[in-house]
Design a protein around this motif. Structure first.
Motif, short mmCIF file in Angstrom:
data_model
loop_
_atom_site.label_atom_id
_atom_site.label_comp_id
_atom_site.label_asym_id
_atom_site.label_seq_id
_atom_site.Cartn_x
_atom_site.Cartn_y
_atom_site.Cartn_z
N GLU A 71 0.68 -1.50 -0.11
CA GLU A 71 0.25 -0.51 0.03
C GLU A 71 0.81 1.67 -0.14
OE1 GLU A 71 -3.16 0.37 3.14
OE2 GLU A 71 -3.49 2.10 1.78
N ASP A 86 -0.58 -5.72 2.82
CA ASP A 86 -1.27 -3.96 3.64
C ASP A 86 -0.51 -3.84 4.77
OD1 ASP A 86 -2.92 -1.70 4.73
OD2 ASP A 86 -4.91 -2.18 3.61
N ILE A 88 -0.57 -1.79 7.44
CA ILE A 88 -1.93 -1.89 8.75
C ILE A 88 -3.43 -1.79 8.37
CG2 ILE A 88 -2.58 -0.04 10.34
CD1 ILE A 88 0.16 0.20 10.99
N ASP A 89 -4.04 -2.34 7.78
CA ASP A 89 -5.36 -2.22 7.77
C ASP A 89 -6.53 -1.35 8.56
OD1 ASP A 89 -7.04 -2.01 4.98
OD2 ASP A 89 -8.34 -3.85 6.35
N TRP A 211 -4.94 -4.69 -1.95
CA TRP A 211 -4.12 -5.36 -0.76
C TRP A 211 -5.12 -5.41 0.10
CZ3 TRP A 211 -1.69 -1.50 -3.50
CH2 TRP A 211 -2.29 -0.01 -4.04
N ASP A 212 -6.08 -4.71 0.54
CA ASP A 212 -7.17 -4.91 1.38
C ASP A 212 -7.89 -6.42 1.23
OD1 ASP A 212 -7.02 -1.86 2.30
OD2 ASP A 212 -8.21 -0.92 1.08
CA CA Z 1 -5.84 -0.92 3.73
#
Ligand code: CA
Ligand code: IPD
Length: 262
Positions: A71, A86, A88-89, A211-212
């Motif tokens: 990300e 990701d 930190i999602d 990436w999420d």
């Molecule tokens: Ca995210």
């Protein structure tokens, strides 16, 4: 890639998401020290987002020499063999010390997700999926929700800053007026993973980044759920809409959203 190579990567990645989550936790500082950088309206990265991604990219590159797409720093997006990260999602939640955030890591091989790993440090939950081998949370096998929930379905609708707010509001209105309860909890990865656990019956978002969703989508299919063909076209780098659901709810959601499942 053979089975042994995949197993090696799976084991390494499990340790890595835990190491990454620990780093994010130690960096969860007071707002004044968070090193926030605004990327757009209601969109930002903290110093931890960057540090965690750097850790993951460095470790994976050193151990395997594989390509990584993330990300914060992007990367070379080759569908042949690619880690999708990701760091930190749920960055808003992380910043506010709301526990719903996670590290998400997926491995794509020849355009198909093979491995998915999510670690939510504040709850301590580890979600793992390997194509053809099922999905687990903390070692417990996951299965999507039972059709009996059809009397009162519950889904999450995500909201992206990359689409007009009205699209989100209209979708919430349409879904709720058709008898489906909705939530929005701030982490697409954990929302989709929750479809795999059966705690919600579906997840919809008009636009979301690769990436999420990369790791979580594999969890849903390995838990018996259905998903839209997220990775069609340029979704890897440009994002796409997403629908993930229990099979019994998918036709209703398709009717309400226009999003079909593969
Ligand atoms: Ca995210
Ligand atoms: C966001 C979250 C949110 C989703 C957005 C994502 P971030 O990621 O997953 O729930 O609705 O589409 O961009 O910014 O917290 O990493």
């Amino acid at each position: 890639m053979n089975d042994a190579d995949l197993s090696k990567r799976f084991a390494f990645a499990e340790q890595l998401v835990h190491e990454a989550g620990a780093l994010a936790l130690t960096m969860q500082r007071a707002p004044a020290d968070a090193g926030v950088e605004m990327k757009g309206v209601r969109d930002f990265a903290t110093a931890a987002d960057k540090a965690v991604e750097e850790l993951i990219v460095t470790r994976l590159s050193k151990e395997f020499g594989d390509a990584v797409l993330g990300e914060e720093f992007g990367g070379k997006a080759s569908k042949d063999l690619l880690w999708i990260v990701d760091p930190i999602d749920g960055t808003y939640n992380y910043f506010h010390r709301n526990p719903r955030w996670c590290v998400s890591l997926g491995l794509m091989v020849k355009g198909r997700m093979e491995l998915g790993l999510i670690f939510a440090p504040q709850s301590g939950d580890t979600y793992l999926a390997r194509r053809g081998h099922g999905a687990t949370r903390n070692g417990q096998r996951l299965a999507v929700s039972h059709p009996a929930y059809d009397t009162a379905p519950l889904i999450e609708i995500g909201c992206s800053t990359k689409r007009p707010l009205d699209l989100y509001i209209d979708l919430v209105r349409t879904v709720m007026t058709n008898g489906i309860e909705t939530r929005r909890t701030g982490s697409g990865a954990l929302g989709i993973a929750q479809v795999a656990t059966g705690e919600i019956d579906g997840y919809v978002e008009r636009y979301i980044n690769s990436w999420d969703v990369a790791a979580a989508l594999l969890m849903v299919t390995e838990a018996g759920g259905v998903v839209s063909d997220f990775f069609e076209g340029k979704a890897l780098t440009e994002g796409n809409y997403i629908l993930a659901a229990s099979p019994w709810l998918a036709p209703r959601l398709t009717e309400l959203t226009g999003i079909t499942v593969a």
